[in-house]
Scaffold this motif. Structure first.
Motif, PDB file in Angstrom:
ATOM      1  N   PHE A 139       0.827  -1.224   0.000  1.00  0.00           N
ATOM      2  CA  PHE A 139       0.000   0.000   0.000  1.00  0.00           C
ATOM      3  C   PHE A 139       0.859   1.271   0.000  1.00  0.00           C
ATOM      4  O   PHE A 139       0.493   2.278   0.607  1.00  0.00           O
ATOM      5  N   CYS A 242       9.919  -4.967  10.004  1.00  0.00           N
ATOM      6  CA  CYS A 242       9.604  -3.617   9.491  1.00  0.00           C
ATOM      7  C   CYS A 242      10.876  -2.806   9.247  1.00  0.00           C
ATOM      8  O   CYS A 242      11.817  -2.855  10.034  1.00  0.00           O
ATOM      9  N   SER A 243      10.869  -2.034   8.166  1.00  0.00           N
ATOM     10  CA  SER A 243      12.068  -1.245   7.832  1.00  0.00           C
ATOM     11  C   SER A 243      12.150   0.056   8.631  1.00  0.00           C
ATOM     12  O   SER A 243      13.168   0.733   8.563  1.00  0.00           O
ATOM     13  N   VAL A 244      11.104   0.414   9.364  1.00  0.00           N
ATOM     14  CA  VAL A 244      11.136   1.690  10.100  1.00  0.00           C
ATOM     15  C   VAL A 244      10.821   1.565  11.596  1.00  0.00           C
ATOM     16  O   VAL A 244      10.985   2.544  12.331  1.00  0.00           O
ATOM     17  N   ARG A 294       0.678   0.648  18.285  1.00  0.00           N
ATOM     18  CA  ARG A 294       1.414   0.439  17.024  1.00  0.00           C
ATOM     19  C   ARG A 294       0.836   1.316  15.909  1.00  0.00           C
ATOM     20  O   ARG A 294       1.558   1.999  15.193  1.00  0.00           O
ATOM     21  N   LYS A 298       2.480   4.928  14.290  1.00  0.00           N
ATOM     22  CA  LYS A 298       2.828   5.024  12.878  1.00  0.00           C
ATOM     23  C   LYS A 298       2.053   6.115  12.137  1.00  0.00           C
ATOM     24  O   LYS A 298       2.609   6.808  11.296  1.00  0.00           O
ATOM     25  N   CYS A 311       5.616   4.435   8.253  1.00  0.00           N
ATOM     26  CA  CYS A 311       5.249   3.222   7.524  1.00  0.00           C
ATOM     27  C   CYS A 311       5.492   3.505   6.045  1.00  0.00           C
ATOM     28  O   CYS A 311       5.177   4.597   5.567  1.00  0.00           O
ATOM     29  N   THR A 312       6.065   2.544   5.346  1.00  0.00           N
ATOM     30  CA  THR A 312       6.358   2.741   3.930  1.00  0.00           C
ATOM     31  C   THR A 312       5.386   1.973   3.024  1.00  0.00           C
ATOM     32  O   THR A 312       5.530   1.997   1.805  1.00  0.00           O
ATOM     33  N   GLY A 313       4.461   1.226   3.652  1.00  0.00           N
ATOM     34  CA  GLY A 313       3.475   0.486   2.862  1.00  0.00           C
ATOM     35  C   GLY A 313       4.010  -0.768   2.211  1.00  0.00           C
ATOM     36  O   GLY A 313       3.399  -1.301   1.274  1.00  0.00           O
ATOM     37  N   CYS A 314       5.131  -1.298   2.737  1.00  0.00           N
ATOM     38  CA  CYS A 314       5.744  -2.474   2.106  1.00  0.00           C
ATOM     39  C   CYS A 314       4.925  -3.745   2.307  1.00  0.00           C
ATOM     40  O   CYS A 314       5.068  -4.703   1.542  1.00  0.00           O
ATOM     41  N   GLY A 315       4.119  -3.798   3.371  1.00  0.00           N
ATOM     42  CA  GLY A 315       3.260  -4.956   3.619  1.00  0.00           C
ATOM     43  C   GLY A 315       3.955  -6.147   4.270  1.00  0.00           C
ATOM     44  O   GLY A 315       3.334  -7.190   4.490  1.00  0.00           O
ATOM     45  N   ARG A 316       5.248  -6.013   4.610  1.00  0.00           N
ATOM     46  CA  ARG A 316       5.993  -7.138   5.215  1.00  0.00           C
ATOM     47  C   ARG A 316       5.343  -7.663   6.489  1.00  0.00           C
ATOM     48  O   ARG A 316       5.262  -8.858   6.706  1.00  0.00           O
ATOM     49  N   CYS A 317       4.924  -6.716   7.335  1.00  0.00           N
ATOM     50  CA  CYS A 317       4.387  -7.128   8.637  1.00  0.00           C
ATOM     51  C   CYS A 317       3.155  -8.008   8.432  1.00  0.00           C
ATOM     52  O   CYS A 317       2.960  -8.989   9.152  1.00  0.00           O
ATOM     53  N   ILE A 327      -2.188  -4.902   8.418  1.00  0.00           N
ATOM     54  CA  ILE A 327      -2.206  -3.495   8.865  1.00  0.00           C
ATOM     55  C   ILE A 327      -2.958  -2.614   7.861  1.00  0.00           C
ATOM     56  O   ILE A 327      -3.651  -1.661   8.241  1.00  0.00           O
TER      57      ILE A 327
END
Ligand code: SF4
Ligand code: SF4
Length: 343
Positions: A139, A242-244, A294, A298, A311-317, A327
Motif C-alpha cells: 500500500f 519492518c524497515s522503520v 502500534r 505510525k 510506515c512505507t506500505g511495504c506490507g511485510r508485517c 495493517i
C-alpha cells in the motif's frame, strides 16, 4: 536532476569495483537483503516482492555493544566502541525500502544524536529500483509513496529495455558516487523513462492517511482495538521485519564482577513487558492497547512529531503475521470509520 543510460554490463562492472574496493554491496533477495560476494548473484528484479526482512539491521543492528566498562573498588572506567564505518552500497532497493533510513533519521536525531545510527546512515549509498509488481498487502500509494518514488534514493534505476537502465542522479552523494564511472554513462532520454514510469501498475490507494490521522485522534478508546487485540499473539514479528520500527532497549551484561558491556537491543511495542514498570504496573497491560499503540505511533504520533508517516506500505508485517493481521486492512477500516464519522 540528471538522467543517463547505463547498460546492465557496465552497471555490473561498477558493482564489482565497489566490492573490490572493500565496500559492502547489499541487494534484496526473497528472504533478506544479502551481501553480494559475486556479481553473478545479482538479480535486480523489478517484479519481486519486498524481501521478508528489510535492510534495517545494517544501519540499526539487532544487538550491539555501545560501551564496555571496567569496575574497580573506587572507580568505573568506560571504554568507547569503534563504530564500523564501512561504506554500504545498497543496489536495487525497492522504493518502499529506499526511504526508510530517512524516516528513521528523525527519531535517531531527536532528543539525542545517535552516533551509531548516524555514522552508518551517512555511509549508506542507496541505488533504488523502480517496482513493477504489487500484491494484496502492498500500500505504498496510501502512505505518500509509489512504485516509482525516488525518495530516499541517491541514484534511481528504471529498466528501459532488457539490457539497459535509465539512471537518475538524485542527490549530491549519488553524483559523487557515479562520477568516477562517467565513461559508462550515455545521454538519457527523460521522455522515454517518464513514459515507462507513468505506465507502471500502481496499487490503488487503500486509505487517506490524513483521514486516518483524524480518526485516531478521536477514537483512542474505540472498541475496535479489542478485536485485533484478541487475535494478536504479541510476537512482534511485525516490528522486527519492518524497515522503520525502531524500538530498542539498553541492558548491561556483566562478564564478571569487574567487567561488562552495555548493549542496545531491538525491542517491540507488541511485547507484553515492553512498558512494564519496575513497580509491576503496566500502562499497556492488554494486547488491544499495544496494537492501538502500534497504529497510533505510525499514523499519528510520528506525524505529529516529525511530519512523516512511520510506515512505507511495504506490507511485510502483514505477509509474515502468523495470524494474518493485515495493517492495511486495519488502517483502511479506521479510514472507513472516519468517513462515517464525518457524515
Ligand atoms: S506479527 Fe501479527 S501476531 Fe505478531 S505481534 Fe504483529 S500483529 Fe500480532
Ligand atoms: S508497518 Fe508494515 S507495511 Fe508499514 S513499513 Fe512496517 S512492515 Fe512495512
Amino acid at each position: 536532476m540528471d538522467e543517463k543510460i547505463i547498460s546492465r554490463v557496465d552497471l555490473m562492472k561498477i558493482c564489482k569495483d565497489v566490492i573490490d574496493k572493500g565496500n559492502t554491496l547489499l541487494t534484496p533477495g526473497a528472504a533478506d537483503y544479502y551481501v553480494v560476494k559475486d556479481i553473478s548473484d545479482i538479480i535486480l528484479d523489478t517484479s519481486a516482492l519486498p524481501s521478508k526482512i528489510s535492510h534495517k539491521s545494517y544501519v540499526f543492528p539487532r544487538t550491539e555493544p555501545v560501551l564496555y566498562y571496567k569496575r574497580s573498588k573506587n572507580d568505573v572506567q568506560l571504554i568507547d566502541i569503534n563504530i564500523d564505518s564501512k561504506k554500504i552500497v545498497i543496489l536495487g532497493a525497492k522504493p518502499c525500502d529506499a526511504n526508510s533510513i530517512n524516516i528513521m533519521k528523525h527519531l535517531f536525531n531527536w532528543d539525542h544524536s545517535d552516533e551509531f545510527f548516524n555514522k552508518r546512515a551517512n555511509n549508506f549509498m542507496v541505488i533504488g529500483l523502480m517496482c513493477s509488481h504489487f500484491d494484496e498487502y502492498c500500500f505504498c500509494t496510501s502512505v505518500r509513496s509509489s512504485p516509482v518514488s525516488e525518495k530516499g534514493s541517491d541514484l534511481f534505476l528504471i529498466p528501459v529495455d532488457i539490457n539497459n537502465y535509465a539512471l537518475k542522479i538524485i542527490t549530491e552523494k549519488g553524483k559523487e558516487f557515479i562520477s568516477p564511472y562517467s565513461g559508462y554513462l550515455k545521454p538519457g532520454d527523460e521522455k522515454n523513462s517518464k513514459l515507462i514510469t507513468e505506465n507502471v501498475r500502481q496499487p490503488e490507494a487503500a486509505f487517506d492517511s490524513s483521514e486516518v490521522y483524524e480518526w485516531l485522534g478521536e477514537n483512542f478508546e474505540s472498541p475496535k482495538w479489542e478485536g485485533v487485540g484478541n487475535l494478536c499473539l504479541s510476537c512482534a514479528q511485525c516490528a522486527f521485519v519492518c524497515s522503520v520500527c525502531h524500538c530498542f532497549d539498553i541492558t548491561d551484561e556483566d562478564y564478571s564482577y569487574t567487567e561488562g558491556r552495555r548493549m542496545k537491543n531491538w525491542d517491540g511495542c507488541q511485547f507484553g513487558n515492553f512498558t512494564l514498570h519496575a513497580s509491576g504496573h503496566n500502562p499497556r497491560d492488554i494486547q488491544s492497547k499495544r496494537y492501538r499503540q502500534r497504529v497510533n505511533h505510525k499514523f499519528r504520533y510520528y506525524v505529529d512529531r516529525f511530519g512523516e508517516i512511520l510506515c512505507t506500505g511495504c506490507g511485510r508485517c502483514s505477509r509474515g503475521c502468523p495470524v494474518s493481521i493485515d495493517i492495511k486492512e486495519i488502517v483502511s477500516n479506521c479510514n472507513d470509520n472516519q468517513k462515517e464519522f464525518l457524515k
